[in-house]
Design an enzyme around this catalytic site. Structure first.
Site, PDB file in Angstrom:
ATOM      1  N   ASP A 118       0.772  -1.126   0.163  1.00 43.63           N
ATOM      2  CA  ASP A 118      -0.016   0.013  -0.013  1.00 43.63           C
ATOM      3  C   ASP A 118       0.791   1.187  -0.086  1.00 43.63           C
ATOM      4  OD1 ASP A 118      -2.587  -1.237  -0.071  1.00 43.63           O
ATOM      5  OD2 ASP A 118      -2.391  -1.787   2.040  1.00 43.63           O
ATOM      6  N   ASP A 180      -5.846  -4.945  -6.429  1.00 46.04           N
ATOM      7  CA  ASP A 180      -5.887  -3.620  -5.941  1.00 46.04           C
ATOM      8  C   ASP A 180      -4.537  -3.201  -6.373  1.00 46.04           C
ATOM      9  OD1 ASP A 180      -7.483  -5.303  -4.572  1.00 46.04           O
ATOM     10  OD2 ASP A 180      -7.796  -3.926  -2.862  1.00 46.04           O
TER      11      ASP A 180
END
Ligand code: GLY
Length: 403
Positions: A118, A180
């Site tokens: 992330d 993602d």
């Protein structure tokens, strides 16, 4: 007499109702400008509300409607600074700039993050926009460091960047890669160009190619999680974490894929990525479960459609991606993508999804879903829904200005 008079009045009223002009739809440009103004007021309230908590960033609201914040190490930390930068781009005021800098710096320590993928979301939405709009080289160095952190997670045997290490739900996987993760590649492509180092683009493109090979079904829908065997590099399992089932099409995941391959086509010019993005767009736009307002249910295969929760974050993300993709396809397709994006922008900008000033924890949009199987963040505002909504408003505004 009285009866006859009422009949005449009724007849006149009916005639008037039939011939009265339809209420005119507002011009899209007006919807966009009003929405950006609203987003600016709301986001300044949000920024003010956390001025005495310099380590916190907006995440969502709780059951009582109270703001829930996170520290910089939660994956969503970079989105609110990014919202402020987009709003500053729209309206270059000192207050927006000062808050944008303030919130961006709150995330800087994440440039050293190597224990999850992330870091791309966290640093590129914040510092990426900061550098794009100011050209300040200090921001550039933060992105460089973050890119070096992200590539430590690349495994050449697998051909992917690993998503999670030790999230409680990830224990069953040797090397989990989630759809993602496509989003984090933008930072690597940027670093490859900025620092003239193909190490970053080689990793980004290898990851995109491996994902294209293994994450997608024949209809261009995608699995959420693909785990790889670290010895052979072969696929070990295909599952979901946030979707309804392993075989379902989790709405935000479809959005990450659409946005990711559109962006990779922009960065590389590789036609295979464009074809992939168009295939994903067709899957989404022709899906019988896509509602008329074009804001998806949280999963295209959610069991209780039409009573399933909508996910405004997926709607905003898909909208932003479609606007970009419309720039790369023939005119007929572009028109189709832009028509859906317009419907999405009008839906999200209506009271059905957009909050009132000072409400909704000062987030812009309502009605997103974070993690349905976990029972968390269901039908709430989410900072990344706001980010992609504001980005989509800005993208459409620029598109209208150049037409
Ligand atoms: N990247 C996590 C999510 O989409 O919820």
């Amino acid at each position: 007499m009285l009866k006859q008079l009422s009949i005449v009045i009724l007849a006149l009223a009916t005639l008037f109702a039939c011939t009265a002009p339809e209420p005119k739809e507002k011009a899209l440009e007006q919807v966009i400008n009003e929405s950006l103004d609203f987003a600016t007021h709301q986001s300044l309230l949000m920024a003010e509300s956390l001025k005495d908590q310099p380590d916190r960033l907006p995440q969502t609201i709780d059951d009582e409607g109270k703001l829930v914040t996170c520290s910089s190490d939660w994956w969503v930390s970079g989105f609110f600074p990014g919202v402020l930068w987009y709003l500053y781009e729209n309206n270059p005021s000192d207050s927006l700039k000062n808050w944008a800098i303030n919130y961006t710096l709150r995330v800087e320590d994440q440039k050293y993050t190597t224990d999850n993928h992330d870091v791309g979301f966290m640093i590129f939405c914040s510092f990426g926009n900061a550098f794009r709009l100011t050209g300040d080289s200090a921001y550039k160095e933060v992105i460089h460091t973050a890119s070096n952190s992200l590539i430590t997670r690349f495994n050449p045997t697998v051909g992917c960047i690993r998503s999670w290490d030790s999230a409680p739900w990830s224990k069953q996987w040797q090397f989990p890669v989630i759809i993602d993760n496509m989003m984090n590649l933008e930072m690597l492509e940027w670093s490859a160009k900025t620092f003239e180092d193909t190490t970053y683009s080689h990793i980004a493109e290898t990851h995109a190619n491996t994902t294209m090979e293994n994450h997608f079904r024949d209809d261009y829908s995608s699995y959420h999680v693909v785990s790889y065997d670290t010895i052979t590099g072969e696929v070990e399992r295909k599952n979901t974490a946030q979707g309804y089932s392993d075989d379902s099409a989790w709405a935000r995941g479809q959005g990450w894929g659409l946005y990711g391959y559109t962006m990779m086509y922009r960065e590389t010019g590789n036609e295979a990525y464009l074809k992939q993005a168009e295939g994903i767009a067709d899957f989404i736009l022709t899906h019988p479960n896509l509602p008329a307002d074009k804001i998806p249910y949280w999963d295209f295969n959610a069991p209780n459609i039409p009573d399933a929760k909508r996910d405004a974050s997926a709607g905003a993300l898909i909208c932003s991606a479609l606007i970009e993709l419309s720039g790369y396809v023939p005119a007929e397709k572009a028109k189709e993508y832009l028509a859906v994006a317009e419907t999405q922008l009008r839906s999200l900008s209506s009271p059905a999804y957009r909050a009132e000033l000072g409400e909704n924890g000062n987030f812009i949009l309502e009605h997103s879903v974070g993690h349905m199987p976990n029972g968390t963040e269901i039908d709430v505002p989410l900072t990344y829904a706001d980010y992609y909504y504001v980005e989509a408003l800005m993208r459409m505004k620029k598109k209208l200005a150049t037409n």
